[in-house]
Write a protein that holds these residues in place. Structure first.
Motif, short mmCIF file in Angstrom:
data_model
loop_
_atom_site.label_atom_id
_atom_site.label_comp_id
_atom_site.label_asym_id
_atom_site.label_seq_id
_atom_site.Cartn_x
_atom_site.Cartn_y
_atom_site.Cartn_z
N UNK A 334 -32.49 63.90 -71.15
CA UNK A 334 -31.58 62.90 -70.46
C UNK A 334 -32.72 61.82 -70.31
N UNK A 335 -32.33 61.06 -71.12
CA UNK A 335 -33.41 59.94 -71.30
C UNK A 335 -33.17 58.48 -70.63
N UNK A 336 -31.93 58.65 -69.87
CA UNK A 336 -31.43 56.97 -69.75
C UNK A 336 -31.40 57.24 -68.16
N UNK A 337 -31.51 55.95 -67.54
CA UNK A 337 -31.19 55.79 -66.15
C UNK A 337 -29.95 56.09 -65.79
N UNK A 338 -29.59 56.67 -64.57
CA UNK A 338 -28.18 56.82 -63.99
C UNK A 338 -27.62 55.30 -63.83
N UNK A 339 -26.34 55.39 -64.12
CA UNK A 339 -25.58 54.10 -63.83
C UNK A 339 -24.49 54.24 -62.71
N UNK A 340 -24.06 53.32 -61.95
CA UNK A 340 -23.16 53.23 -61.17
C UNK A 340 -22.07 52.53 -61.57
N UNK A 341 -20.74 52.81 -61.15
CA UNK A 341 -19.62 51.74 -61.04
C UNK A 341 -19.48 50.77 -60.01
N UNK A 342 -19.60 49.63 -59.90
CA UNK A 342 -19.86 48.77 -58.80
C UNK A 342 -18.74 47.77 -58.66
N UNK A 343 -18.63 46.97 -57.82
CA UNK A 343 -18.11 45.78 -57.71
C UNK A 343 -18.73 44.57 -57.62
N UNK A 357 -28.68 41.30 -68.34
CA UNK A 357 -29.00 42.35 -67.49
C UNK A 357 -29.31 41.61 -66.29
N UNK A 358 -28.36 41.53 -65.25
CA UNK A 358 -28.35 40.87 -64.01
C UNK A 358 -29.30 41.67 -62.96
N UNK A 359 -30.41 40.95 -62.69
CA UNK A 359 -31.20 41.84 -61.37
C UNK A 359 -30.40 41.86 -60.05
N UNK A 360 -29.73 42.85 -59.54
CA UNK A 360 -29.03 42.93 -58.18
C UNK A 360 -29.51 43.83 -57.44
N UNK A 361 -29.11 43.59 -55.97
CA UNK A 361 -29.13 44.75 -54.95
C UNK A 361 -27.76 45.07 -54.98
N UNK A 362 -27.79 46.38 -54.16
CA UNK A 362 -26.47 47.19 -53.88
C UNK A 362 -26.18 47.35 -52.53
N UNK A 363 -25.23 46.99 -51.87
CA UNK A 363 -24.74 47.58 -50.41
C UNK A 363 -23.57 48.51 -50.69
N UNK A 370 -21.37 47.62 -53.83
CA UNK A 370 -21.09 45.88 -54.17
C UNK A 370 -22.40 45.43 -54.64
N UNK A 371 -22.27 44.54 -55.69
CA UNK A 371 -23.59 44.26 -56.29
C UNK A 371 -23.90 42.89 -56.12
N UNK A 372 -25.00 42.25 -55.49
CA UNK A 372 -25.23 40.89 -55.33
C UNK A 372 -26.51 40.41 -56.10
N UNK A 373 -26.52 39.44 -57.01
CA UNK A 373 -27.83 39.00 -57.66
C UNK A 373 -28.87 38.79 -56.75
N UNK A 402 -15.62 38.16 -62.54
CA UNK A 402 -15.04 37.27 -61.33
C UNK A 402 -15.55 38.29 -59.97
N UNK A 403 -15.63 37.70 -58.76
CA UNK A 403 -15.83 38.59 -57.60
C UNK A 403 -15.05 39.66 -57.48
N UNK A 404 -15.46 40.90 -57.13
CA UNK A 404 -14.46 42.10 -57.07
C UNK A 404 -14.15 42.61 -58.26
N UNK A 405 -14.65 42.15 -59.62
CA UNK A 405 -14.53 42.85 -60.72
C UNK A 405 -15.18 44.03 -60.90
N UNK A 406 -14.87 44.90 -61.62
CA UNK A 406 -15.67 46.02 -61.73
C UNK A 406 -16.96 46.02 -62.98
N UNK A 407 -18.12 46.60 -62.57
CA UNK A 407 -18.99 46.36 -63.57
C UNK A 407 -20.06 47.55 -63.43
N UNK A 408 -20.98 47.64 -64.49
CA UNK A 408 -21.81 48.91 -64.52
C UNK A 408 -23.10 48.30 -64.12
N UNK A 409 -23.79 49.22 -63.18
CA UNK A 409 -25.20 49.07 -62.99
C UNK A 409 -25.97 50.13 -63.22
#
Ligand code: AMP
Ligand code: MG
Length: 424
Positions: A334-343, A357-363, A370-373, A402-409
């Protein structure tokens, strides 16, 4: 040499070139986080004999037929067995033995009554119940039996595995070797952490970041210092990386007049597999390898990553390509970082053609992440990496999220899921 691979292609290419390292024997108590090389087969029974799970009395159940709170049965205590002791003889009819947790069950006893269900009287003990068959008895081999495969190869050794190894009498254990990683930095502007930064010099922070990134996964980094922007200096440094399993250099791999890494690698006989990955940060990444047994420079089978010099690019390319490679080498699956589905918290835009690869914080908001750059995404701004919980994957050909779109973090912080409160 191929140029301009996509992230997934580069990953597959590297995976195909990655060897799994051989085994070494280490003290089991030092094996935390290492990957087991061979199965651990038990030559012991645990517990070694039937034994008591409680402080109380070993009994023959038949002697306690009909016992109840209003109808206690009184029996004689024949002897005592403590943990580490032995029963003097088989339990005779009408007799009980005082017994303690972990003590072996006397022959002919078939249950244990815990102390709380008894009352001491004169020369005997009153029993307020009849136990179930084998109640409070741990059967011999109930945990582990002779011949059981207790741990499988590939398992990551945690504290519980170390405890099991200890129970089995294994003070040594065969694990995959740690990857030896030579860390090289290069540039006339670079100094060490306590060096003189006058005249626009900067600290070779990559050396420290990359060293720590190796340490964080249990690899064995060897720091080889800073080379200057001259081919001889770069060559000398690569030659010093002789016996490493993996060579990680940063900077000097781009197309500038002072970028000598690629030409030096070629001179030393390294087969450059590709240069350039369609990603940002981190396009100018070179990957190559020395053939095992290669005579030039004596570098035997080492994988080589020429990472970009910009600090964020170096760290992010390490994350994407070097980290999984080193983990695989050290036997991990299991060599990879975990991922989350976010908005996506606010609309993001870029040009097509590179994965960002956008540096983000999650809340957490209403049960969703929800991810913010984290501000500037420049590849020189290390601070926005320190603020990031993870990297949001902005796909290669997309131009807008777009704001609210789904993305992988991809979660970068090992402690991200750690909590301030127990939560239950
Ligand atoms: P280069 O690939 O040599 O053109 O370097 C690209 C940028 O990364 C330049 O601004 C360098 O000063 C910077 N850089 C290169 N190596 C390091 C390092 N070891 N630590 C911090 N910054 C570096
Ligand atoms: Mg440079």
């Amino acid at each position: 040499m191929r140029q301009g691979l996509n992230v997934a292609e580069a990953r597959e290419w590297i995976e195909g070139a990655t060897p799994v390292l051989s085994a070494e024997r280490v003290g089991a108590s030092e094996a935390l986080g290492r990957v087991l090389f061979e199965p651990v087969v038990s030559t012991r029974r645990i517990p070694p004999a039937d034994c008591s799970a409680m402080d109380g009395y070993a009994v023959r159940r038949a002697d306690l037929a009909g016992a109840g709170p209003d109808d206690p049965v009184e029996l004689r205590v024949a002897y005592e067995v403590a943990a580490g002791g032995r029963a003097l003889q088989a339990l005779a009819r009408g007799e009980v033995a005082r017994i303690f947790t972990g003590a072996p069950l006397p022959e002919a006893a078939d249950a244990v009554v815990k102390q709380e269900d008894t009352r001491e009287v004169g020369g005997g003990v009153r029993f307020l119940c009849q136990p179930e068959p084998r109640e409070h008895v741990r059967d011999a081999g109930e945990d582990i039996d002779v011949g059981d495969v207790v741990l499988d190869p590939g398992c990551v050794i945690r504290p519980s595995e170390i405890g099991v190894l200890a129970s089995l009498g294994r003070s040594l254990v065969a694990v995959h070797r740690r990857a030896r990683v030579a860390i090289l930095s290069g540039g006339d502007e670079l100094v060490e952490v306590d060096g003189d930064v006058s005249g626009g010099r900067i600290v070779s922070s990559n050396s420290y970041t990359l060293f720590a990134q190796c340490r964080a996964i249990g690899a064995d980094p060897i720091y080889l210092g800073i080379s200057r922007d001259r081919p001889e200096s770069v060559e000398q440094q690569f030659r010093a990386a002789l016996h490493a399993d993996c060579i990680v250099s940063s900077a000097g791999v781009s197309v500038g007049d002072h970028d000598h890494v690629r030409s030096v690698l070629e001179k030393l006989g390294c087969r450059l597999e590709f240069w350039g990955v369609n990603m940002k940060p981190g396009y100018p990444l070179a990957f190559g390898r020395f053939e095992a047994g290669d005579s030039a420079g004596g570098l035997c089978g080492a994988l080589v990553f020429g990472l970009p010099g910009n600090p964020v690019s170096a760290s992010v390319t390490f994350e994407q390509f070097v980290r999984p490679t080193l983990l695989r080498m050290m036997g991990h699956t299991r060599c990879f970082r975990p991922t989350l589905q976010v908005r996506v918290g606010e609309t993001l835009r870029k040009k097509a053609g590179r994965l960002h690869f956008v540096r983000i914080t999650l809340e957490e908001q209403d049960g969703e992440w929800v991810a913010h750059a984290t501000g500037s995404q420049s590849s020189g701004v290390m601070r926005s990496l320190t603020q990031a919980d993870g990297l949001l994957v902005f796909p290669l050909e997309a131009t807008e999220l777009a704001e609210g779109a789904r993305a992988t973090v991809q979660i970068l912080d090992d402690g991200f899921f750690a909590a301030e409160r127990a939560g239950f």
